[in-house]
Design a protein around this motif. Structure first.
Motif, short mmCIF file in Angstrom:
data_model
loop_
_atom_site.label_atom_id
_atom_site.label_comp_id
_atom_site.label_asym_id
_atom_site.label_seq_id
_atom_site.Cartn_x
_atom_site.Cartn_y
_atom_site.Cartn_z
N GLU A 135 0.40 -1.27 0.35
CA GLU A 135 -0.19 0.18 -0.11
C GLU A 135 0.93 0.92 0.03
N HIS A 148 0.63 3.93 1.83
CA HIS A 148 1.58 3.97 3.40
C HIS A 148 2.17 3.17 4.31
N GLU A 149 3.12 2.11 2.92
CA GLU A 149 3.79 1.13 3.51
C GLU A 149 4.96 0.94 2.82
N ASN A 151 2.27 -7.50 0.34
CA ASN A 151 1.23 -7.71 1.30
C ASN A 151 0.59 -9.40 0.61
N GLU A 183 1.63 -2.50 7.36
CA GLU A 183 0.98 -1.73 8.14
C GLU A 183 0.81 -2.26 9.97
N ARG A 184 0.50 -3.36 9.89
CA ARG A 184 0.03 -3.57 11.11
C ARG A 184 1.36 -3.79 12.24
N GLN A 239 3.61 -0.86 12.11
CA GLN A 239 4.12 0.69 12.07
C GLN A 239 4.36 1.34 13.08
N ASP A 265 3.48 6.84 11.61
CA ASP A 265 2.88 5.74 10.35
C ASP A 265 4.75 5.72 9.94
#
Length: 408
Positions: free
Chosen positions: A87, A89-90, A208, A237-238, A240, A268
């Motif tokens: 993603e 944001h990752e 992912n 994400e999990r 961060q 983040d």
């Protein structure tokens, strides 16, 4: 592929053939080293001049806001995300591959309670092992253990905090089963950190889809970001909010321009930035990534596999004295093919002298890389033709070809 005519026909039918024109490849040079340093996009000098003359020269410090210099690491990281199945944001662009390995290794060990072993394989890319050693030393009571990759899963015990592996091996080109190794390691309580330096932009990667934890990669190989281009890192994400970078620079702060004395990491992916982003380097990387605009990735990866297959077949027929090091199966191989010869260094130098640029990896490996955006089947045919001639006439054995350069 039995002739140059057939190779040229394959190039004519190649749906990616027009993308070659996006690169400033020197006339008369066959470039088979994009797995080490990508070719220069024709648009990059213009982009760099604009950043230097207009954004820096005219905009001055205002460009941190007006041209989003401050968000460059996140912006370009988001553009890399589709290449690696992440993603936006990752992923963030920051620092070097080595520095990012250090950050993520220490963050992983610190988050894993009493687990203190970093597990890797012997023969991994040296900086991976060196940074693992440095991370273990920095933690104090951690250690590095290496085992054959075939034994990695069995070697994961209750003390293994993180497994560090390279998806496509820098020397052999062997590609690991990311999904299977990740799942097996996580089942035993370990995190997995993947080095994607020889994967991104060349082979399919789905972080992912594999439920990956962490990854790093460089920007100057298949992404064409230029020598020493900034690297990138991925944190699922999990993880961060839990993992913390040991390099707590101001750009990783939640509010860097509040200039507070106490460090508070961003909530983040931004927490894994460190110092001020290198704007010129990130601009060149962004331009390198732009060369993939309009590219069908399935066709890109298929072409890389086909070039590797053709290389193995041609070398087997015309240069049998070169021992194949890479997997024969394209599904288990990256986009470079390696061959062993006791005088691989001299042979590589003789090839370069004749306009065929591959590279050498100690102690005895010749690597030929296939960046599908600009390497064609006729390039490969001509390269093998030159190598065949060198091997037959022995001209590679001239004394000056044996003298080692600083960079091989």
């Amino acid at each position: 592929m039995k002739s140059l005519v057939e190779a040229e026909a394959l190039d004519a039918a190649d749906p990616l053939r027009s993308f070659r024109d996006r690169f400033a490849l020197p006339k008369g040079v066959i470039y088979l080293d994009g797995n080490s340093l990508g070719a220069l996009p024709k648009s990059t000098p213009t982009r760099l001049q604009a950043v230097a003359v207009e954004e820096w020269g005219q905009g001055l410090i205002r460009s941190w806001n007006s041209h989003d210099w401050v968000g460059a690491g996140r912006r370009v990281g988001a553009k890399i995300a589709p290449f690696i199945g992440a993603e936006p944001h990752e992923v963030v662009v920051a620092d070097s591959t080595s520095a990012n390995l250090y950050k993520l290794l220490i963050a992983a060990v610190k988050a894993q309670g009493q687990r203190r072993t970093i597990l890797s394989e012997p023969g991994n890319f040296p900086t991976d092992l060196y940074m693992a050693d440095g991370a273990a030393w920095s933690v104090g009571d951690a250690r590095v253990k290496t085992v054959r990759v075939a034994d990695i899963v069995d070697a994961i015990d209750d003390d293994v905090a993180v497994v560090l592996l390279t998806h496509v091996h820098y020397k052999s080109g062997a590609m690991l089963d990311m999904a299977a190794i990740t799942a097996a390691a996580q089942a035993k309580g370990a995190l997995v950190l993947w080095d994607l330096s020889h994967s991104v932009g060349a082979v399919p990667v789905d972080l992912n889809g594999c439920n990956a934890d962490l990854a790093v990669g460089c920007g100057y190989k298949y992404l064409n970001g230029g020598p020493g281009a900034p690297a990138f890192l991925y944190v699922a994400e999990r993880h961060q909010a839990v993992l913390r970078s040991p390099l707590s620079g101001w750009f990783g702060h939640a509010a860097p321009f509040d200039f507070g004395d106490d460090y508070a990491p961003a909530g983040d992916i931004g927490r894994f930035q460190c110092g001020t982003p290198p704007i010129l380097g990130i601009a060149a990387l962004e331009e390198g990534i732009a060369q993939f605009d309009g590219v069908n990735r399935a066709a890109l990866f298929a072409k890389g596999r086909a070039l590797g297959d053709a290389c193995i077949a041609l070398m087997g027929e015309y240069c049998p004295e070169m021992e194949l090091v890479s997997p024969h199966d394209a599904g288990s191989r990256g986009s470079h093919v390696s061959f062993r010869h006791p005088h691989a260094y001299a042979i590589c130098q003789a090839l370069i002298d004749r306009g065929v640029i591959g590279d050498f990896r100690a102690p005895d490996v010749l690597r030929l890389g296939f960046a599908p955006l600009y390497v064609g089947f006729a390039d490969l045919w001509r390269a093998v033709e030159v190598l065949t001639e060198l091997l037959r006439d022995g001209s590679w054995d001239a004394p000056h070809y044996h003298a080692r350069n600083a960079v091989t």
